[in-house]
Scaffold this active site. Sequence first.
Site, mmCIF file in Angstrom:
data_model
loop_
_atom_site.group_PDB
_atom_site.id
_atom_site.type_symbol
_atom_site.label_atom_id
_atom_site.label_comp_id
_atom_site.label_asym_id
_atom_site.label_seq_id
_atom_site.Cartn_x
_atom_site.Cartn_y
_atom_site.Cartn_z
ATOM 1 N N THR A 143 46.049 61.017 54.236
ATOM 2 C CA THR A 143 45.623 60.163 53.118
ATOM 3 C C THR A 143 46.368 60.477 51.827
ATOM 4 O O THR A 143 46.336 59.691 50.880
ATOM 5 C CB THR A 143 44.122 60.358 52.838
ATOM 6 O OG1 THR A 143 43.930 61.712 52.384
ATOM 7 C CG2 THR A 143 43.286 60.115 54.077
ATOM 8 N N ASP B 297 55.623 75.947 51.185
ATOM 9 C CA ASP B 297 56.303 76.514 52.356
ATOM 10 C C ASP B 297 57.545 77.297 51.942
ATOM 11 O O ASP B 297 57.836 78.360 52.486
ATOM 12 C CB ASP B 297 56.697 75.398 53.336
ATOM 13 C CG ASP B 297 55.510 74.915 54.155
ATOM 14 O OD1 ASP B 297 54.470 75.605 54.175
ATOM 15 O OD2 ASP B 297 55.621 73.843 54.777
HETATM 16 C C1 PRP Z 1 51.762 70.354 46.949
HETATM 17 C C2 PRP Z 1 52.105 70.717 45.522
HETATM 18 C C3 PRP Z 1 51.055 69.993 44.731
HETATM 19 C C4 PRP Z 1 50.857 68.743 45.531
HETATM 20 C C5 PRP Z 1 51.602 67.634 44.853
HETATM 21 O O1 PRP Z 1 50.718 71.110 47.411
HETATM 22 O O2 PRP Z 1 52.134 72.094 45.288
HETATM 23 O O3 PRP Z 1 49.852 70.708 44.591
HETATM 24 O O4 PRP Z 1 51.410 68.973 46.835
HETATM 25 O O5 PRP Z 1 51.352 66.436 45.481
HETATM 26 P P1 PRP Z 1 50.522 65.257 44.793
HETATM 27 O O6 PRP Z 1 51.049 65.111 43.406
HETATM 28 O O7 PRP Z 1 50.825 64.073 45.667
HETATM 29 O O8 PRP Z 1 49.065 65.623 44.814
HETATM 30 P P2 PRP Z 1 50.220 71.044 48.932
HETATM 31 O O9 PRP Z 1 49.128 70.054 49.078
HETATM 32 O O10 PRP Z 1 51.403 70.897 49.821
HETATM 33 O O11 PRP Z 1 49.531 72.457 49.114
HETATM 34 P P3 PRP Z 1 50.181 73.930 49.079
HETATM 35 O O12 PRP Z 1 50.563 74.210 47.647
HETATM 36 O O13 PRP Z 1 49.043 74.775 49.531
HETATM 37 O O14 PRP Z 1 51.364 73.977 50.019
#
Ligand code: PRP
Length: 209
Positions: free
Chosen positions: A108, A203
């Site tokens: 989503t 990652d």
């Molecule tokens: C990544 C990043 C942000 C988010 C950005 O985190 O660090 O928090 O995605 O995407 P958005 O602007 O569409 O919300 P992720 O959900 O991959 O989690 P992680 O940091 O734990 O890898």
Amino acid sequence: MGKVHSFDHPLIQHKLTYIRDEKTGTKEFRELVEEVAMLMAYEITRDLPLAETTVKTPVAEAKTKVISGKKLGLVPILRAGLGMVDGILRLIPAAKVGHIGLYRDPETLQPVEYYCKLPTDVQERDLIVIDPMLATGGSAVAAISFLKDRGVRNIKLMCLIAAPEGIAAVEKEHPDVDIFVAAIDEKLNDHGYIVPGLGDAGDRLFGTK
Ligand code: PRP
Ligand code: URA
């Protein structure tokens, strides 16, 4: 309306090139993210208020200045925001650090909250929300709403790379929040990744896949 500040300092731009490079390994990636965060913190703190003071040098009394005003707090969005904290703390060592855990549902693309721990005096602090990636903006918008619900009024958002879509989302939901970025990229791809971006920031920082 909050302002968008894009930092074109040569050191920031140079280091960002190597952060983006897929050949850059975890150790170097981590070091570079920390260094860029420190350089961005230097720029972000440009408007901190100063108060007059005096100190006695070995020679005479000097009229000087110290930072005054509200105390600062950093709020990294877990996980990837963690990679920027130490760099900022090198310049603002007294800042308190709260954590908001959000991950983006891969289907989503909506943010899902899983952790929150904030300083007890968070309402009295000016906060910098930290996340390397501003993609759809869902995570940043949710984190900022969460902080506002807890009475925080003065919030800045600091990211390495933003997509135009993410900037638009934050500007729409939180027009009072200034956004500080090292680069604004072209677009999002079908999986919500920033193009060209740097890949998955979490990652690459933590060596997971
Ligand atoms: C990544 C990043 C942000 C988010 C950005 O985190 O660090 O928090 O995605 O995407 P958005 O602007 O569409 O919300 P992720 O959900 O991959 O989690 P992680 O940091 O734990 O890898
Ligand atoms: N999260 C990331 O880590 N990278 C992107 O490009 C988008 C979201």
